[in-house]
Design a protein around this motif. Sequence first.
Motif, mmCIF file in Angstrom:
data_model
loop_
_atom_site.group_PDB
_atom_site.id
_atom_site.type_symbol
_atom_site.label_atom_id
_atom_site.label_comp_id
_atom_site.label_asym_id
_atom_site.label_seq_id
_atom_site.Cartn_x
_atom_site.Cartn_y
_atom_site.Cartn_z
ATOM 1 N N PRO A 80 0.852 -1.198 0.000
ATOM 2 C CA PRO A 80 0.000 0.000 0.000
ATOM 3 C C PRO A 80 0.889 1.249 0.000
ATOM 4 C CG PRO A 80 -0.727 -1.589 1.656
ATOM 5 C CD PRO A 80 0.586 -2.082 1.153
ATOM 6 N N LEU A 81 0.379 2.337 -0.526
ATOM 7 C CA LEU A 81 1.213 3.531 -0.696
ATOM 8 C C LEU A 81 1.813 4.021 0.616
ATOM 9 C CD1 LEU A 81 -0.576 5.671 -3.421
ATOM 10 C CD2 LEU A 81 1.237 3.988 -3.626
ATOM 11 N N GLY A 82 1.028 3.994 1.697
ATOM 12 C CA GLY A 82 1.555 4.440 2.979
ATOM 13 C C GLY A 82 2.731 3.602 3.432
ATOM 14 N N PHE A 147 4.717 13.560 0.626
ATOM 15 C CA PHE A 147 4.348 12.272 1.204
ATOM 16 C C PHE A 147 3.093 12.353 2.081
ATOM 17 C CE2 PHE A 147 8.841 10.185 0.908
ATOM 18 C CZ PHE A 147 8.741 10.196 -0.468
ATOM 19 N N PRO A 148 2.951 13.381 2.933
ATOM 20 C CA PRO A 148 1.696 13.474 3.692
ATOM 21 C C PRO A 148 0.473 13.593 2.790
ATOM 22 C CG PRO A 148 3.376 14.842 4.709
ATOM 23 C CD PRO A 148 3.936 14.376 3.398
ATOM 24 N N ALA A 149 0.619 14.305 1.673
ATOM 25 C CA ALA A 149 -0.505 14.444 0.739
ATOM 26 C C ALA A 149 -0.859 13.097 0.119
ATOM 27 C CB ALA A 149 -0.155 15.459 -0.353
ATOM 28 N N ALA A 152 -2.650 10.957 2.646
ATOM 29 C CA ALA A 152 -4.036 11.396 2.811
ATOM 30 C C ALA A 152 -4.901 10.911 1.655
ATOM 31 C CB ALA A 152 -4.098 12.911 2.932
ATOM 32 N N MET A 153 -4.395 11.034 0.447
ATOM 33 C CA MET A 153 -5.145 10.573 -0.724
ATOM 34 C C MET A 153 -5.410 9.073 -0.645
ATOM 35 S SD MET A 153 -3.207 12.685 -3.759
ATOM 36 C CE MET A 153 -3.956 11.646 -5.006
ATOM 37 N N ALA A 154 -4.369 8.321 -0.252
ATOM 38 C CA ALA A 154 -4.513 6.863 -0.168
ATOM 39 C C ALA A 154 -5.535 6.461 0.887
ATOM 40 C CB ALA A 154 -3.157 6.228 0.137
ATOM 41 N N GLU A 225 10.325 5.939 -6.383
ATOM 42 C CA GLU A 225 9.452 7.107 -6.409
ATOM 43 C C GLU A 225 8.945 7.396 -7.823
ATOM 44 O OE1 GLU A 225 11.465 9.319 -2.535
ATOM 45 O OE2 GLU A 225 11.592 10.286 -4.496
ATOM 46 N N ASN A 226 9.850 7.495 -8.791
ATOM 47 C CA ASN A 226 9.456 7.874 -10.147
ATOM 48 C C ASN A 226 8.558 6.844 -10.822
ATOM 49 O OD1 ASN A 226 10.955 10.193 -9.955
ATOM 50 N ND2 ASN A 226 12.291 9.764 -11.693
ATOM 51 N N ASN A 227 8.874 5.568 -10.622
ATOM 52 C CA ASN A 227 8.234 4.525 -11.416
ATOM 53 C C ASN A 227 7.160 3.734 -10.685
ATOM 54 O OD1 ASN A 227 9.952 5.110 -13.633
ATOM 55 N ND2 ASN A 227 11.568 3.874 -12.717
ATOM 56 N N ILE A 228 7.076 3.884 -9.366
ATOM 57 C CA ILE A 228 6.050 3.152 -8.617
ATOM 58 C C ILE A 228 5.184 4.095 -7.797
ATOM 59 C CG2 ILE A 228 5.621 1.383 -6.867
ATOM 60 C CD1 ILE A 228 8.101 -0.052 -7.775
ATOM 61 N N LEU A 229 5.784 4.824 -6.858
ATOM 62 C CA LEU A 229 5.000 5.664 -5.954
ATOM 63 C C LEU A 229 4.250 6.769 -6.702
ATOM 64 C CD1 LEU A 229 4.184 6.497 -3.063
ATOM 65 C CD2 LEU A 229 6.265 7.901 -2.998
ATOM 66 N N PHE A 230 4.955 7.544 -7.508
ATOM 67 C CA PHE A 230 4.326 8.693 -8.159
ATOM 68 C C PHE A 230 3.223 8.286 -9.145
ATOM 69 C CE2 PHE A 230 8.421 11.420 -7.505
ATOM 70 C CZ PHE A 230 8.159 11.457 -6.155
ATOM 71 N N PRO A 231 3.442 7.290 -10.021
ATOM 72 C CA PRO A 231 2.345 6.897 -10.912
ATOM 73 C C PRO A 231 1.112 6.401 -10.165
ATOM 74 C CG PRO A 231 4.436 6.063 -11.748
ATOM 75 C CD PRO A 231 4.706 6.606 -10.371
#
Length: 236
Positions: A80-82, A147-149, A152-154, A225-231
Motif C-alpha cells: 500500500p502507498l503508505g 508524502f503526507p498528501a 491522505a489521498m490513499a 518514487e518515479n516509477n512506482i510511488l508517483f504513478p
Amino acid sequence: MSVTDQTEISLSEQRVGQLVADDFRYAHVFSQFGIDFCCGGGRTLAVACDKAGIALVDVETALSKINSEGKKDDALNQLPLGELIDYIEANHHAYVREKAPLLMEYSQKMVRAHGERHAEIKPFAGWVRALVNDLTPHLMKEEKILFPAIRAMAAGETVEGCFGHIGNPINAMQHEHDDAGHMLEKLHELTNHFQPPEHACTTWRVCYATLAEFEADLIQHIHLENNILFPKALAL
C-alpha cells in the motif's frame, strides 16, 4: 516472424522504468549494463540500450536469464502507498542522511591532502557538496509536503495544501531527481566512474567506494518514487 522475434520486439518497446517496476531484479541487470532506469525510466529498452552504447540482444539475454530463475520479487510493488512511503523513508532517506556527511568529510580531506597536486579533486568535492546540498532539502520537501498528501489521498482523505493538483509537487520532485542524475554524471566524468588512481590514498579509495554505493542506493530510491510511488499516486 517467429514467436521469439515478437517477444524481443515487445520487450524492446517497453519502458525500462516499467520493466523494473514489474520485476525489481531487472534493476541489477540494467545497472550492470549502465542503463539508467530511474531518471531515464521513460525510455524504451531499445532507446536506453542505444544511449548506453550496448547491444539490445545482450540485455535481452540477461533479462531472459532472470525470468528463468523463478518467480519475481515484487513485494515492494504490492505495498500500500503508505507502507511504501514508510519503506522509502526508513531505508533510502535514512541512508542519504547517514552517508552524505561521510561523503562531505572524505571529499574535504581529499582537498586538504591532494587538492593542490591533483586538479580533479577540488571540482570533485564541489560536485559532492552540490549533490548533498540538493538532496537535503529535497528529502524534507517530500517528507513534509508530498508524502503526507499522498498518504491522505490513499486514505481517502481531503488533501490540504497550497500546491493544487498532486501532479505539481510530483513534477517538481521528478525535476530534482533529474538534477541529481546530472550531478552523478559529472562525478562519473571526474572520477573515471569511481575508479581511484593507483596513487590514491585510503581516504580517496574509501570516498569513491562510498560514492559508488551512494549512487546505487539513490538509483533504487529514485526508481521507487518515479516509477512506482508517483504513478500510483497520480492514478488515485
